[in-house]
Design an enzyme around this catalytic site. Structure first.
Site, short mmCIF file in Angstrom:
data_model
loop_
_atom_site.label_atom_id
_atom_site.label_comp_id
_atom_site.label_asym_id
_atom_site.label_seq_id
_atom_site.Cartn_x
_atom_site.Cartn_y
_atom_site.Cartn_z
N LYS A 1 55.80 115.48 124.57
CA LYS A 1 55.48 114.36 124.96
C LYS A 1 54.04 114.21 124.79
CE LYS A 1 56.88 114.46 129.21
NZ LYS A 1 57.54 115.60 129.35
N ARG B 1 54.29 129.30 125.05
CA ARG B 1 53.07 128.20 124.85
C ARG B 1 51.97 129.03 125.62
NH1 ARG B 1 53.06 122.04 127.12
NH2 ARG B 1 53.38 123.00 129.35
N ARG C 1 49.97 128.91 131.23
CA ARG C 1 49.89 127.89 132.36
C ARG C 1 50.85 128.68 133.40
NH1 ARG C 1 51.05 121.69 130.67
NH2 ARG C 1 52.18 121.95 132.58
P1 AMP Z 1 53.19 118.15 133.04
O1 AMP Z 1 51.95 118.52 132.45
O2 AMP Z 1 53.47 116.62 132.86
O3 AMP Z 1 54.11 118.87 132.67
O4 AMP Z 1 52.78 118.14 134.74
C1 AMP Z 1 52.58 119.39 135.28
C2 AMP Z 1 52.98 119.00 136.74
O5 AMP Z 1 52.11 118.22 137.68
C3 AMP Z 1 54.47 118.92 137.23
O6 AMP Z 1 55.33 119.90 137.17
C4 AMP Z 1 54.07 118.23 138.49
O7 AMP Z 1 54.03 119.37 139.41
C5 AMP Z 1 52.81 117.49 138.44
N1 AMP Z 1 53.13 116.17 137.88
C6 AMP Z 1 52.68 115.39 136.82
N2 AMP Z 1 53.11 114.31 136.71
C7 AMP Z 1 53.72 114.10 137.81
C8 AMP Z 1 54.48 112.75 138.44
N3 AMP Z 1 54.51 111.74 137.74
N4 AMP Z 1 54.86 112.97 139.61
C9 AMP Z 1 54.78 114.03 140.36
N5 AMP Z 1 54.52 115.24 139.90
C10 AMP Z 1 53.66 115.20 138.55
#
Ligand code: AMP
Length: 216
Positions: free
Chosen positions: A13, A127, A160
């Site tokens: 994404k 990654r 990460r």
């Molecule tokens: P991502 O980089 O989008 O995979 O997000 C990394 C982490 O950030 C996720 O595993 C959640 O812990 C937190 N996070 C990101 N977006 C959201 C959201 N919309 N709602 C809740 N937690 C989020």
């Protein structure tokens, strides 16, 4: 264009939304990036979010909806935006529906990037991210020229904390439980467009670009 990108962690994404945003001239709004920045800066928000993120859990809805609300009030989103990683629960989707309605605007499309679970684990566990400039690599699919070092800025590559395999599996189960119900929510609104997220970055981008640039 007001778009949402949906899909499991590791579906691509971020990369695809960034490229499409540049093509359409609209910002990509990524809650994961905003939260990671807050953690790195040691802000109150970051301290609240950090333990959830490390476990692969979702940060509470109210916290995330608050930061997205502030971001959507910025002038650069007037012409549109791509939301990447938000909404992630039905409650967040309802908050977004209400906020957009209040501003008198609508989503144009929800792009669902479909990728199988084992492919996601492979992609995320391998990654690596540059600690300096944020460029991403993959140990097998897209390795840097010099082991462990960024091609662009020569900083060290790191994993990460939430890309460790056990945490990736937890993130996937959270996705299945809490985020996948959004597919029906947006299908019912007639907004959902499914894109096959497997294949090269270029192939997947072409599929998305075709949808997003078709005259409506
Ligand atoms: P991502 O980089 O989008 O995979 O997000 C990394 C982490 O950030 C996720 O595993 C959640 O812990 C937190 N996070 C990101 N977006 C959201 C959201 N919309 N709602 C809740 N937690 C989020």
């Amino acid at each position: 264009m007001r778009l949402v990108f949906l899909g499991p962690p590791g579906a691509g994404k971020g990369t695809q939304a960034q490229r499409l945003g540049e093509r359409l001239g609209v910002p990509r709004i990524a809650t994961g990036d905003m939260l990671r920045q807050a953690v790195a800066d040691g802000t109150q928000l970051g301290r609240e979010a950090e333990s959830y993120m490390e476990r692969g859990d979702l940060v509470p809805d109210a916290v995330v909806t608050g930061i997205v609300g502030q971001r959507l009030a910025q002038p650069d989103v007037a012409a549109g935006f791509i939301l990447d990683g938000y909404p992630r629960t039905l409650s967040q989707a309802h908050s977004l529906d209400a906020a957009l309605k209040q501003s008198g605007v609508q989503l144009d499309m929800v792009v669902y990037l479909a990728v199988g679970a084992e492919e996601v684990v492979d992609r995320l566990a391998g990654r690596r991210v540059c600690g300096g400039c944020g460029a991403t690599y993959h140990v097998r699919f897209d390795p840097p020229s010099a082991h462990g070092l960024c091609d662009s800025c020569a900083s060290s590559l790191v994993q990460r904390p939430d890309d460790r395999e056990a945490t990736v599996r937890e993130r996937l189960s959270v996705y299945q439980r809490l985020t996948s119900p959004l597919l029906d929510h947006y299908r019912e609104q007639g907004l959902l467009q499914e894109v096959d997220g497997e294949g090269s970055l270029e192939e997947v981008y072409r599929r998305i670009e075709l949808l997003a640039t078709l005259p409506s």
